[in-house]
Motif scaffolding. Structure first.
Motif, mmCIF file in Angstrom:
data_model
loop_
_atom_site.group_PDB
_atom_site.id
_atom_site.type_symbol
_atom_site.label_atom_id
_atom_site.label_comp_id
_atom_site.label_asym_id
_atom_site.label_seq_id
_atom_site.Cartn_x
_atom_site.Cartn_y
_atom_site.Cartn_z
ATOM 1 N N ALA A 126 0.817 -1.215 0.000
ATOM 2 C CA ALA A 126 0.000 0.000 0.000
ATOM 3 C C ALA A 126 0.847 1.260 0.000
ATOM 4 O O ALA A 126 0.308 2.365 -0.094
ATOM 5 C CB ALA A 126 -0.926 0.007 1.211
ATOM 6 N N GLY A 127 2.175 1.125 0.098
ATOM 7 C CA GLY A 127 3.045 2.295 0.110
ATOM 8 C C GLY A 127 4.307 2.043 0.908
ATOM 9 O O GLY A 127 4.458 0.995 1.553
ATOM 10 N N ALA A 128 5.228 3.001 0.850
ATOM 11 C CA ALA A 128 6.514 2.861 1.529
ATOM 12 C C ALA A 128 6.328 2.782 3.045
ATOM 13 O O ALA A 128 5.420 3.399 3.611
ATOM 14 C CB ALA A 128 7.420 4.038 1.173
ATOM 15 N N LEU A 129 7.204 2.009 3.694
ATOM 16 C CA LEU A 129 7.159 1.827 5.134
ATOM 17 C C LEU A 129 8.250 2.634 5.814
ATOM 18 O O LEU A 129 9.374 2.732 5.304
ATOM 19 C CB LEU A 129 7.359 0.349 5.486
ATOM 20 N N ASP A 130 7.937 3.206 6.990
ATOM 21 C CA ASP A 130 8.974 3.891 7.765
ATOM 22 C C ASP A 130 9.799 2.837 8.509
ATOM 23 O O ASP A 130 9.469 1.641 8.508
ATOM 24 C CB ASP A 130 8.359 4.927 8.706
ATOM 25 N N PRO A 131 10.916 3.226 9.153
ATOM 26 C CA PRO A 131 11.773 2.224 9.805
ATOM 27 C C PRO A 131 11.059 1.370 10.831
ATOM 28 O O PRO A 131 11.345 0.168 10.945
ATOM 29 C CB PRO A 131 12.869 3.083 10.445
ATOM 30 N N ALA A 132 10.136 1.954 11.609
ATOM 31 C CA ALA A 132 9.444 1.174 12.632
ATOM 32 C C ALA A 132 8.582 0.091 11.994
ATOM 33 O O ALA A 132 8.584 -1.074 12.438
ATOM 34 C CB ALA A 132 8.590 2.089 13.509
ATOM 35 N N VAL A 187 2.991 -8.252 -5.108
ATOM 36 C CA VAL A 187 4.102 -7.305 -5.172
ATOM 37 C C VAL A 187 4.425 -6.930 -6.610
ATOM 38 O O VAL A 187 4.771 -5.775 -6.900
ATOM 39 C CB VAL A 187 5.349 -7.887 -4.483
ATOM 40 N N ILE A 188 4.328 -7.893 -7.513
ATOM 41 C CA ILE A 188 4.698 -7.621 -8.908
ATOM 42 C C ILE A 188 3.502 -7.197 -9.750
ATOM 43 O O ILE A 188 3.640 -6.980 -10.962
ATOM 44 C CB ILE A 188 5.389 -8.849 -9.541
ATOM 45 N N ALA A 189 2.328 -7.071 -9.127
ATOM 46 C CA ALA A 189 1.146 -6.636 -9.872
ATOM 47 C C ALA A 189 1.301 -5.188 -10.313
ATOM 48 O O ALA A 189 1.948 -4.382 -9.631
ATOM 49 C CB ALA A 189 -0.100 -6.794 -9.001
ATOM 50 N N PRO A 190 0.721 -4.812 -11.448
ATOM 51 C CA PRO A 190 0.890 -3.451 -11.984
ATOM 52 C C PRO A 190 0.473 -2.339 -11.022
ATOM 53 O O PRO A 190 1.071 -1.256 -11.027
ATOM 54 C CB PRO A 190 0.006 -3.456 -13.239
ATOM 55 N N ARG A 191 -0.532 -2.566 -10.188
ATOM 56 C CA ARG A 191 -1.031 -1.503 -9.319
ATOM 57 C C ARG A 191 -0.380 -1.492 -7.937
ATOM 58 O O ARG A 191 -0.750 -0.680 -7.092
ATOM 59 C CB ARG A 191 -2.546 -1.639 -9.158
ATOM 60 N N SER A 192 0.569 -2.378 -7.711
ATOM 61 C CA SER A 192 1.203 -2.436 -6.398
ATOM 62 C C SER A 192 1.950 -1.142 -6.104
ATOM 63 O O SER A 192 2.631 -0.573 -6.963
ATOM 64 C CB SER A 192 2.179 -3.611 -6.322
ATOM 65 N N GLN A 193 1.827 -0.667 -4.845
ATOM 66 C CA GLN A 193 2.563 0.516 -4.390
ATOM 67 C C GLN A 193 3.791 0.114 -3.584
ATOM 68 O O GLN A 193 4.402 0.958 -2.917
ATOM 69 C CB GLN A 193 1.642 1.392 -3.539
ATOM 70 N N ASN A 194 4.145 -1.160 -3.619
ATOM 71 C CA ASN A 194 5.324 -1.639 -2.907
ATOM 72 C C ASN A 194 6.565 -0.919 -3.421
ATOM 73 O O ASN A 194 6.749 -0.745 -4.627
ATOM 74 C CB ASN A 194 5.465 -3.152 -3.114
ATOM 75 N N ALA A 195 7.432 -0.493 -2.501
ATOM 76 C CA ALA A 195 8.614 0.275 -2.881
ATOM 77 C C ALA A 195 9.552 -0.503 -3.791
ATOM 78 O O ALA A 195 10.343 0.094 -4.535
ATOM 79 C CB ALA A 195 9.362 0.719 -1.621
ATOM 80 N N LEU A 196 9.484 -1.829 -3.766
ATOM 81 C CA LEU A 196 10.377 -2.642 -4.595
ATOM 82 C C LEU A 196 9.780 -3.022 -5.946
ATOM 83 O O LEU A 196 10.500 -3.545 -6.799
ATOM 84 C CB LEU A 196 10.753 -3.917 -3.839
ATOM 85 N N SER A 197 8.509 -2.781 -6.136
ATOM 86 C CA SER A 197 7.855 -3.205 -7.380
ATOM 87 C C SER A 197 8.563 -2.749 -8.654
ATOM 88 O O SER A 197 8.691 -3.530 -9.609
ATOM 89 C CB SER A 197 6.392 -2.734 -7.388
ATOM 90 N N PRO A 198 9.047 -1.486 -8.726
ATOM 91 C CA PRO A 198 9.708 -1.066 -9.971
ATOM 92 C C PRO A 198 10.949 -1.883 -10.313
ATOM 93 O O PRO A 198 11.389 -1.882 -11.475
ATOM 94 C CB PRO A 198 10.073 0.398 -9.685
ATOM 95 N N PHE A 199 11.535 -2.561 -9.330
ATOM 96 C CA PHE A 199 12.768 -3.306 -9.569
ATOM 97 C C PHE A 199 12.524 -4.806 -9.699
ATOM 98 O O PHE A 199 13.467 -5.593 -9.738
ATOM 99 C CB PHE A 199 13.758 -3.019 -8.431
#
Length: 456
Positions: free
Chosen positions: A15-21, A87-99
């Motif tokens: 759903a989006g980038a995670l902070d360190p915690a 994670v690899i789905a087109p609509r994923s907001q995972n920070a690693l998806s582009p890679f």
């Protein structure tokens, strides 16, 4: 222990980038197929072993027989495949998806065997799969297979080791030193808690809050720095007006007194002038900007001349908005950036980290050791020519072609001035002396099950 962030709650990485915690908590309760050890090296996670075949285009993982969910149900290949496909789905907001675009398919071969099929070989895939963003959890519940089980307690989370082989249905009772009370909180609260002896560990520190350590009187023996690899610099996010010209972007880059800026925050924080920290998997050594041969006085003289020439054709002040996070360390960085811009005739304006801006700070640790991550992350945006080369590196049919495209992208980005390097990321922890297994590493990642030598 404390991890710096918004709170003690699990969050969906898709759903989006995670902070360190939230990264630390997710990594503690939900592992991926593989995970990092204390030194940042790959170790088994859900998968007990794996093989690479088809010239690096296929990774086959066999799941552990004893991997279970918190309710005792066995983890199956079908569930792992379902999570990873998100994670690899087109609509994923995972920070690693582009890679992860290199992944062609993730399939269940048997109830305990998974195959990850790639379009092209990628030797760095395991380091991506070890990131907490690739953790496997049951959809809708965010509960994973460990290495810890979580339960709420007051304002924090109690983490107890997940049952191991032979522990029985409910698992053996953990020893006190195996149990953690986890809190996600502001850096000031985390540092104060450690100072008062109420905590053994603070994770997730960056340049933003570094001055708090001295202000709180934390003993230097407890302060640890990571040799983190990544990007710390200014990305050009508005290529109109003054920053629409490559010579003007170079003038901004030339003006910054990097050694003074980094030393003001930490004396051992080393400045950089190149986009790449090393050659890595590029076909060439890191590209150097044309102004690297000059000293600071010469650089600023050239920059002032460039700004003056622009003003002759564009009457009025040149104002640049710089997007930075809040915090005392960010204020120190801002003071040196502002001083540099004033010195060459530019009026700087500090804005919030997510506000509309002309230049935005990138402060990111590389998730894996590929020069492609650096060029792709620095292009926000870059010239069409540089963007085409960044994309060509992703689509290259083999590793030799990929290395060549990456080298060309590095050179194009450096000439374009789309990213202004300043340093490598500054990452710190505060560690009780009894946590002897803590190790600094290039990923700046510290698994909570590797804090003491006798824990699992």
């Amino acid at each position: 222990m404390s991890a710096i962030g918004a709170g003690s709650a699990l969050a969906d990485p898709d759903a989006g980038a995670l902070d360190p915690a939230r990264r630390a908590l997710l990594g503690a309760t939900a592992q991926g197929l593989v995970r990092f050890d204390a030194g940042g090296q790959i170790e088994p996670g859900l998968a007990e072993r794996w093989i690479v075949i088809d010239d690096g285009r296929s990774y086959i993982f066999r799941l552990r027989d004893d991997a279970t969910w918190p309710d005792g149900e066995a983890v199956t290949a079908e569930e792992v495949v379902r999570t990873l496909r998100r994670v690899i789905a087109p609509r994923s907001q995972n920070a690693l998806s582009p890679f992860l675009a290199v992944i062609d398919e993730i399939v269940e071969m048997t109830p305990q065997v998974i195959e990850v099929r790639l379009k092209r070989p990628r030797p760095d895939l395991l380091k991506l799969f070890a990131q907490p963003e690739m953790a496997v959890f049951r959809l809708g519940k965010l509960d994973g297979s460990g290495p810890f089980r979580a339960s709420a307690r007051g304002g924090g989370i109690v983490l107890r080791p997940a049952p191991g082989p032979g522990d029985g249905e409910d698992g053996a009772v953990p020893r006190p030193q195996e149990t953690l009370l986890f809190r996600g909180e502001r850096a000031a609260a985390a540092v104060a808690r450690f100072r008062e002896g109420q905590s053994d560990l603070v994770l997730g520190g960056s340049f933003v809050d570094w001055p708090l350590i001295d202000a709180a009187g934390i003993a230097q023996a407890n302060v640890r720095l990571d040799g983190a690899s990544g990007l710390f610099g200014l990305a050009v996010v508005s290529r109109s007006g003054f920053l629409g010209d490559a010579a003007n972007r170079a003038a901004v880059a030339m003006a910054i007194d990097r050694p003074t800026l980094t030393h003001q925050v930490h004396p051992d924080w080393a400045p950089v002038e190149a986009l790449l920290p090393a050659q890595l998997d590029s076909a060439a050594a890191p590209a150097q900007p044309g102004w690297a041969q000059f000293n600071l006085g010469q650089r600023r003289q050239n920059a002032r001349a460039t700004v003056a020439a622009w003003k002759r054709g564009h009457p009025g002040p040149v104002t640049l908005r710089i997007a930075l996070p809040a915090g005392p360390g960010a204020t120190l960085v801002w003071s040196r950036i502002a001083e540099a811009l004033y010195a060459i005739g530019i009026t700087p304006e500090r804005v919030g980290a997510t506000s509309p801006a002309d230049l935005r700070l990138i402060d990111a640790v590389a998730p894996y050791d590929s020069a492609r991550w650096f060029v792709a992350t620095a292009c926000q945006p870059c010239s069409p020519e540089a963007q085409a080369l960044v994309d060509a590196g992703r689509e290259a049919p083999d590793l030799d072609a990929r290395a060549q495209r990456i080298a060309e992208a590095d050179a194009a980005l450096t000439a374009d001035g789309a990213y202004i390097p300043i340093a490598q990321p500054l990452r710190w922890s505060i560690v009780a002396l009894r946590l002897q297994a803590w190790q600094g590493n290039a990923r700046a990642w510290h698994p909570l099950n590797h804090l003491r030598n006798e824990t699992r």
